[in-house]
Write an enzyme that holds these catalytic residues in place. Sequence first.
Site, short mmCIF file in Angstrom:
data_model
loop_
_atom_site.label_atom_id
_atom_site.label_comp_id
_atom_site.label_asym_id
_atom_site.label_seq_id
_atom_site.Cartn_x
_atom_site.Cartn_y
_atom_site.Cartn_z
N SER A 150 0.83 -1.20 0.00
CA SER A 150 0.00 0.00 0.00
C SER A 150 0.88 1.26 0.00
CB SER A 150 -0.95 -0.04 1.21
OG SER A 150 -1.78 1.08 1.26
N ASP A 174 0.10 -4.15 -4.05
CA ASP A 174 -1.09 -3.28 -4.04
C ASP A 174 -0.74 -1.85 -3.65
OD1 ASP A 174 -3.21 -4.87 -4.94
OD2 ASP A 174 -3.34 -5.89 -3.01
N HIS A 214 -8.93 -9.82 -5.94
CA HIS A 214 -8.91 -8.60 -5.14
C HIS A 214 -8.24 -8.79 -3.78
CE1 HIS A 214 -10.17 -4.67 -3.93
NE2 HIS A 214 -10.91 -5.13 -2.94
#
Length: 421
Positions: A150, A174, A214
């Site tokens: 992130s 991600d 996801h």
Amino acid sequence: MCWVKSENERPCLEFSHLSIKDSFRDLFIPRIEIILMMYTRNNLNCAKPLFEHNNSLNVNFNTQKKTVWLIHGYRPMGSIPSWLQNFVSILLNEEDMNVIVVDWNRGATTFIYDRAVKNTRKVAVSLSGHIKNLLKHGASLDNFHFIGMSLGAHISGFVGKIFNGQLGRITGLDPAGPKFSRKPPYRRLDYTDAKFVDVIHSNANGIKFIKCNHERAVHLFMASLETNCNFISFPCHSYKDYKTSLCVDCDSFKEKSCPWLGYQAKLFKDVLKERIKGGPVRTTVFLDTSGIYPFCTYYFILSITVPDKTVMDGFFSFKLLNQLGMIEEARFYKKNKPLCKLQEIKILAQFYNDFANISSIGLTYFQSSNMECSTCTYKIQSLMLKSLTYPERPPLCRYNIVLKEKEEVFLYLNACTPKKT
């Protein structure tokens, strides 16, 4: 024999235990604190400070070995990342290295996302100071592998920019999108931030280096280390092209097949560099995974050679049988062109179980609805089945086949006959 703990020995470092209350406090009294927690095989279960009080390097740190920096992301609830300790253990089980967990939880725990975004630059500057200190002790930038989740992915990129892209590797898991997507390279993680940059996006929206299910990037990367799965991925212009079997040619990667997702992506560093000479500087690849851990799937390519105009507009389906008589159904990808325009048809298929001892193939041909012919026969010159997930396995073949429409035929497969030169 009695063992007495030295009074000078520090207790194990612990990741910052914060909560939602700390996010509330941050609204009025913002704070940032960075703690470097070092693990090696000598202290697998007890994090130690990277530097001692006198700024000397911890004796467990080996400057000649690889160093992995693990950097978490936005933590509005202040909780410890559930994957963190397992990630450390998996890395050290894979390789004798230094692992540094960058705990910037006090700085990531806030309800104000923009504040956490601004803190990423501060964390990168702080880390650069520690890295310069490590370099003085004989460490090498080329041995540094930053793995950021992130916002941690962008912190890794900012560190890389400070050192002019000379870090050995950055892996972004991600990378955060808000405040970073579509920004210029100097404001986000970019492929120029290290000598090798690989990114896994598990969200199908936005920029896709790798497409998967996801919110699975961290766990997929870990699965690439702790399982025997080869998460093979396919270089392709778009996910649409990938889904229509336009990107199934792995021959350009020589004996290594197409790139693997995860830790072993480093094995493809050199061949990827060769591919970008005179072409795009970034390779975009795609794959699909299963829905449950360890997320493995197994790709095969079925190449069918047909005489001109023998096979009209239609498509094939197939299933595999192993030597125990077990049948495995395939997940097929859409055909991209009418078969009448192709003399060699390539079908990409995905299986959820690994069939290592294939004995036969169940093959069916379907003609388009307006051209059905129950008495017609369709000739196949040859078919070759090859595992893309395990390219070291020899392909299997069958020659001179005659099919009828919608009639499944089970064919025993044998070693392929070498082509005459």
